[in-house]
Enzyme design. Structure first.
Site, PDB file in Angstrom:
ATOM      1  N   TYR A  84       7.529 -10.068   6.376  1.00  0.00           N
ATOM      2  CA  TYR A  84       7.355  -8.632   6.601  1.00  0.00           C
ATOM      3  C   TYR A  84       7.921  -8.239   7.962  1.00  0.00           C
ATOM      4  O   TYR A  84       8.001  -9.054   8.887  1.00  0.00           O
ATOM      5  CB  TYR A  84       5.875  -8.260   6.569  1.00  0.00           C
ATOM      6  CG  TYR A  84       5.261  -8.188   5.194  1.00  0.00           C
ATOM      7  CD1 TYR A  84       5.136  -6.969   4.527  1.00  0.00           C
ATOM      8  CD2 TYR A  84       4.795  -9.336   4.556  1.00  0.00           C
ATOM      9  CE1 TYR A  84       4.556  -6.900   3.269  1.00  0.00           C
ATOM     10  CE2 TYR A  84       4.216  -9.274   3.297  1.00  0.00           C
ATOM     11  CZ  TYR A  84       4.103  -8.050   2.665  1.00  0.00           C
ATOM     12  OH  TYR A  84       3.537  -7.981   1.420  1.00  0.00           O
ATOM     13  N   ASP A 140       0.818  -1.209   0.000  1.00  0.00           N
ATOM     14  CA  ASP A 140       0.000   0.000   0.000  1.00  0.00           C
ATOM     15  C   ASP A 140       0.852   1.259   0.000  1.00  0.00           C
ATOM     16  O   ASP A 140       2.071   1.213   0.189  1.00  0.00           O
ATOM     17  CB  ASP A 140      -0.904   0.027   1.236  1.00  0.00           C
ATOM     18  CG  ASP A 140      -2.025  -0.989   1.170  1.00  0.00           C
ATOM     19  OD1 ASP A 140      -2.416  -1.372   0.050  1.00  0.00           O
ATOM     20  OD2 ASP A 140      -2.510  -1.401   2.242  1.00  0.00           O
TER      21      ASP A 140
END
Length: 247
Positions: free
Chosen positions: A113, A52
């Site tokens: 992540y 994003d």
């Protein structure tokens, strides 16, 4: 037509995200423009994860097809030169030839992540837009204990965006560790795939545990509720990094 695999690093601050969109610059678009400028070819660069706006990457993986059989090192240097000339905050860390059936997204078996929180009273200067600033003490041991409740195969409806386009909320979370070094708290997450906003939802909910507003039992209850309204606040994108992809 040779296929190339790229490892990409980027500062996501000024991009609308990885994926090309009409409302602003994207990382995908920046690389595709660099390829066009270099080769004259209009190509589609496909990434392993659609990060994003504001989310960074240290090890995004992408692939593209070109008509010319470039030497990987030459292609890497040439793309970086064009990206730098265009003022992009994108760097190609590695290029290698890939098998014709390699797909950066669908061939992935695990994605990794990192979410970074800096817990201190003083505002961030050097780390601004690189981490989530939390101006209070957080109990990282409690956060880690709570995080272990989320491991395994679950319905993660609570921890996905209402706009998530995944057909199923079921995911298998392989790792969710919380560690601390000085003021820096790191949340590391690994799974084959994640739902939209899943890691930022984890981080925001774990912060509540760190503040003693939630207990580990509260986090588990939120998971079992299978209700987006049961989630804590979604953490900002600044602290999230796409680190690595396994194939």
């Amino acid at each position: 037509m040779p296929r190339f695999r790229l490892i990409v690093e980027y500062d996501g601050t000024d991009y609308v995200g990885w994926q090309r969109q009409d409302n602003g610059p994207s990382v995908q678009g920046a690389i595709e423009k660099a390829v066009l400028s270099l080769t004259g070819e209009t190509v589609r660069v496909r990434g392993a994860g659609r990060t994003d706006s504001g989310v960074h990457a240290r090890g995004q993986v992408a692939h593209l097809d070109l008509t010319r059989a470039w030497k990987p090192y030459t292609l890497q240097n040439a793309l970086n030169a064009h990206l730098s000339l265009a003022g992009e905050r994108v760097s190609i860390l590695e290029v290698e030839e890939a098998a014709a059936d390699f797909d950066a997204r669908f061939s992935a078996i695990r994605r990794h992540y990192l979410y970074r929180i800096i817990s201190r009273r003083s505002p961030l200067a050097l780390e601004a837009r690189r981490a989530w600033w939390v101006p209070k003490a957080l109990d990282h041991d409690a956060m880690h204990e709570a995080a272990q409740r989320l491991l395994g195969h679950h319905d993660f409806t609570t921890f996905r965006s209402a706009n998530c386009q995944a057909t199923s909320p079921m995911r298998t979370l392989d790792r969710l560790d919380v560690t601390r070094t000085g003021d820096l708290i790191e949340i590391r997450a690994s799974a084959q795939s994640f739902l939209h906003n899943q890691i930022r939802s984890f981080a925001g909910s774990l912060k509540l545990v760190g503040e003693s507003k939630w207990t580990p039992d509260n986090l588990q209850a939120a998971l079992e509720a299978r209700d987006r309204k049961a989630c804590g606040p979604v953490a900002p994108p600044d602290g999230l990094y796409f680190m690595r992809v396994d194939y």
